[in-house]
Design an enzyme around this catalytic site. Structure first.
Site, short mmCIF file in Angstrom:
data_model
loop_
_atom_site.label_atom_id
_atom_site.label_comp_id
_atom_site.label_asym_id
_atom_site.label_seq_id
_atom_site.Cartn_x
_atom_site.Cartn_y
_atom_site.Cartn_z
N SER A 101 0.84 -1.19 0.00
CA SER A 101 0.00 0.00 0.00
C SER A 101 0.88 1.25 0.00
O SER A 101 1.73 1.41 -0.88
CB SER A 101 -0.96 -0.05 1.19
N ASP A 238 -9.31 -4.97 -5.27
CA ASP A 238 -8.80 -3.94 -4.37
C ASP A 238 -9.65 -2.67 -4.49
O ASP A 238 -9.65 -2.02 -5.53
CB ASP A 238 -7.34 -3.63 -4.71
N HIS A 266 -7.67 -5.13 -0.51
CA HIS A 266 -6.55 -4.31 -0.02
C HIS A 266 -6.11 -4.87 1.33
O HIS A 266 -6.17 -4.20 2.37
CB HIS A 266 -6.99 -2.85 0.11
#
Length: 289
Positions: A101, A238, A266
């Site tokens: 991320s 995601d 995610h």
């Protein structure tokens, strides 16, 4: 082994796992998240594969030092410099850098600013594009409606108690989870409660990291200069960094390889960890290994 390292004027907590003589993998976690958010099982798989695993708390998270952003603002480039200082403190000349991320964004900055220190780059559920301050998502993507609704609840009815703040994070985790694994609310609550007890003011971490992301540069036109062999791992479901962002990231880096994971959101779900670990071990193997 746990220790603290002075880096870039910040005291960083880190944990090293495995033989110091093995090739080092530096794990860089994302927005507001602690180094311990890297799953223990994933770390164990990498260590068993002959890697020295290093995970750490970015500044303003976990047990690492914090700053007043108003008087000491920073960007993702500064967080990349923190990581380099950590490697210096550990005596690591070059590492395989794996970021998740926002950590994948920091990893890109490390590869851009300190190419000699990066043996390989792996970006998981990340992006090169800047975040649009108006929409809160990566430029070129639309905000997932579920995240828009969650954002609205935070603004109109913000949590005021510890229990409410924990429930709010559970609600977000559910949105981010994807369909690869069923969402386990009880397990998620235990993880969030553990992190809250370890971190102290998690709102401070989130706030400062959001400001850092907003203040950082768009890397879309820069990552073509990355020379480190690059692997991009991205979930097809995601909602935070849509799959197209991962595809664009891999395409823009010369030789970049995209590994989609069907149904992953995610998150780093348990069913995907063996595949992720195996891919990272292959990617970080010496050519003659």
């Amino acid at each position: 082994m746990e220790r603290w390292v002075e880096s870039n004027g910040i005291r960083l907590w880190c944990e090293t796992l495995g033989d110091p003589a093995d090739p080092a993998i530096l794990l860089v976690m994302g927005l507001g998240a602690q180094g311990t958010s890297w799953p223990d099982d994933l770390c164990d798989m990498l260590r068993a594969g002959g890697r020295r695993v290093i995970r750490y708390d970015n500044r303003d998270t976990g047990l690492s030092g914090s700053v007043d952003y108003a008087t000491r603002p920073y960007t993702l480039t500064d967080l990349a410099d923190d990581a380099i200082g950590l490697l210096d403190g550990l005596g690591v000349k070059a590492a395989h850098v794996v970021g998740a991320s926002m950590g994948g964004m920091i990893a890109q900055e490390i590869a851009l600013e300190h190419p000699a220190r990066v043996r390989t780059l792996t970006a998981v559920m990340s992006a090169a594009a800047a975040v649009d301050p108006q929409t809160g998502t990566f430029r070129g993507s639309e905000r997932d409606p579920r995240l828009v609704a969650w954002d609205t609840r935070q603004a109109t009815d913000p949590p005021t108690t510890d229990d409410q703040r924990i429930q709010s994070r559970i609600d977000l985790a559910r949105i981010l989870s994807g369909s690869l694994a069923s969402f386990d609310e009880a397990a998620t609550r235990r993880i969030i409660e553990r992190e809250a007890a370890r971190a102290g003011d998690m709102a401070h971490s989130m706030r400062n990291h959001i400001l850092a992301v907003m203040a950082s540069r768009d890397r879309s036109d820069l990552i073509g200069s990355i020379t480190a062999p690059t692997l991009v791992i991205h979930g097809t479901e995601d909602p935070m960094a849509p799959f197209d962002q991962g595809r664009a990231l891999a395409a823009a880096i010369p030789g970049g390889v995209l590994m989609p994971i069907e149904g992953m959101g995610h998150t780093l779900p348990a069913p995907a960890l063996p595949r992720i670990a195996a891919a990272i071990l292959r990617h970080t193997s010496e050519p003659d290994a």
